[in-house]
Design an enzyme around this catalytic site. Sequence first.
Site, PDB file in Angstrom:
ATOM      1  N   ALA A 233     -14.646  -7.711  48.351  1.00  0.00           N
ATOM      2  CA  ALA A 233     -14.672  -8.929  47.532  1.00  0.00           C
ATOM      3  C   ALA A 233     -15.655  -8.715  46.390  1.00  0.00           C
ATOM      4  CB  ALA A 233     -15.085 -10.122  48.381  1.00  0.00           C
ATOM      5  N   GLY A 234     -15.226  -8.991  45.174  1.00  0.00           N
ATOM      6  CA  GLY A 234     -15.990  -8.547  44.013  1.00  0.00           C
ATOM      7  C   GLY A 234     -17.000  -9.525  43.462  1.00  0.00           C
ATOM      8  N   HIS A 235     -17.021 -10.788  43.947  1.00  0.00           N
ATOM      9  CA  HIS A 235     -17.888 -11.765  43.286  1.00  0.00           C
ATOM     10  C   HIS A 235     -18.189 -12.901  44.262  1.00  0.00           C
ATOM     11  CE1 HIS A 235     -19.559 -14.347  40.215  1.00  0.00           C
ATOM     12  NE2 HIS A 235     -19.260 -13.488  39.252  1.00  0.00           N
ATOM     13  N   ALA A 236     -19.463 -13.184  44.455  1.00  0.00           N
ATOM     14  CA  ALA A 236     -19.861 -14.216  45.405  1.00  0.00           C
ATOM     15  C   ALA A 236     -19.476 -15.615  44.961  1.00  0.00           C
ATOM     16  CB  ALA A 236     -21.374 -14.145  45.630  1.00  0.00           C
ATOM     17  N   TYR A 237     -19.231 -15.802  43.672  1.00  0.00           N
ATOM     18  CA  TYR A 237     -18.980 -17.134  43.138  1.00  0.00           C
ATOM     19  C   TYR A 237     -17.533 -17.368  42.711  1.00  0.00           C
ATOM     20  CZ  TYR A 237     -23.990 -18.201  43.001  1.00  0.00           C
ATOM     21  OH  TYR A 237     -25.296 -18.466  43.340  1.00  0.00           O
TER      22      TYR A 237
END
Length: 382
Positions: A233-237
């Site tokens: 998964a590339g982005h926490a947001y």
Amino acid sequence: MKKPLEGLVVLEFSQFLAGPTAGLRLADMGARVIKIERPNGGDAGRQIAIKNLFVEDSSLVFHTINRNKESFAADLKDPEDLALVKKLIEKADVITHNFRPGIMEKLGLDYENVKLLNDKIIYAVVTGYGTKGPWSTKPGQDLLVQSVSGLTWLTGNKQDGPIPFGLSVVDMYCATHLTQGILAALIRRAKTNKSALVEVSLLESALDMQFEVLTSFLNDGNKNPNRSEIRGAGHAYLSAPYGIYKTTDSYIAIAMGDINKLLNVLSIDGKEYSDSATWFRDRDTILKILGENILSWNAKELELLLEENGFWSAEIKNYTDFLNSDGFLQSKMLHYVKLHSGNTLTTTRSVYQIDGKYFLSDKPAPKIGEHNAVIFNDYLND
């Protein structure tokens, strides 16, 4: 074609990465950048190496960041050498340094004293955490600033600990800020004939890098980043499908997109995700479903299918694959520097294109004090 900064003289007291990288940008745009170095040892960055790679007694990193510059060796603790440096300052347009707070003051080379020598000087300073406050004396080093600024909690997955970037990303970002500040100060000076003090810190640059996610944090109840359970998964947001997925033969990256449409293209039943609010709320479940499906696809075939349907995607490439790709070859980013030995160093060129032209120079990083004689003749022989 004349370069936009031709005629400007920059005295670079900076060492290591951030300050010298800003100097490299200015040199590429035509400024004459003169490194003021210790006679014994020079810029400490000469000994900072990646993979312990050295070229002609200095690290490969040093050669990468300091090409197209000159070197003037001077012992700033020696009164005669210091007097010569002060004469150089009288002729200079810009000074950069990243010494710890108090060092330039002890030498009498702080902004207020330098203004007495040259009232039009642009005086640019890089610090780790600013010149005042409880952290002002802490070592300003990229990994440490990444670590204290929250940056290391954005990469990786929930089961991971903090993960730093695999680049000196704060140094490089700070170098861009320093360059911008110098150019802005030069524009103001052209209008007012006034000097300027430009100050940037690694910490401020690290925070500015995160302005999007910090704004989210500050306006959403101060909730820390919630990294996904799903590896890749590339982005926490960001919502699904943003991330990297394993295929039968490689990996593929998929950026933002309509989950309903994506599931339909991949022949996956996903009626429960028709509401876009679920794309973040149920991100991990969706990423898992996509990952299981994509695992049976060939990366290139899937990339073509997604492109045909309007999805932003790219097959993952390593350096070998990328440097042999049409996209990289078309960019013509490779640049060749002639070393003192006669050998050639392959690196990357300046990114600036003005009026359809790039600014190229095959001038290598200087040896310590290599240009003392020519600089003395140009500026000190009066």
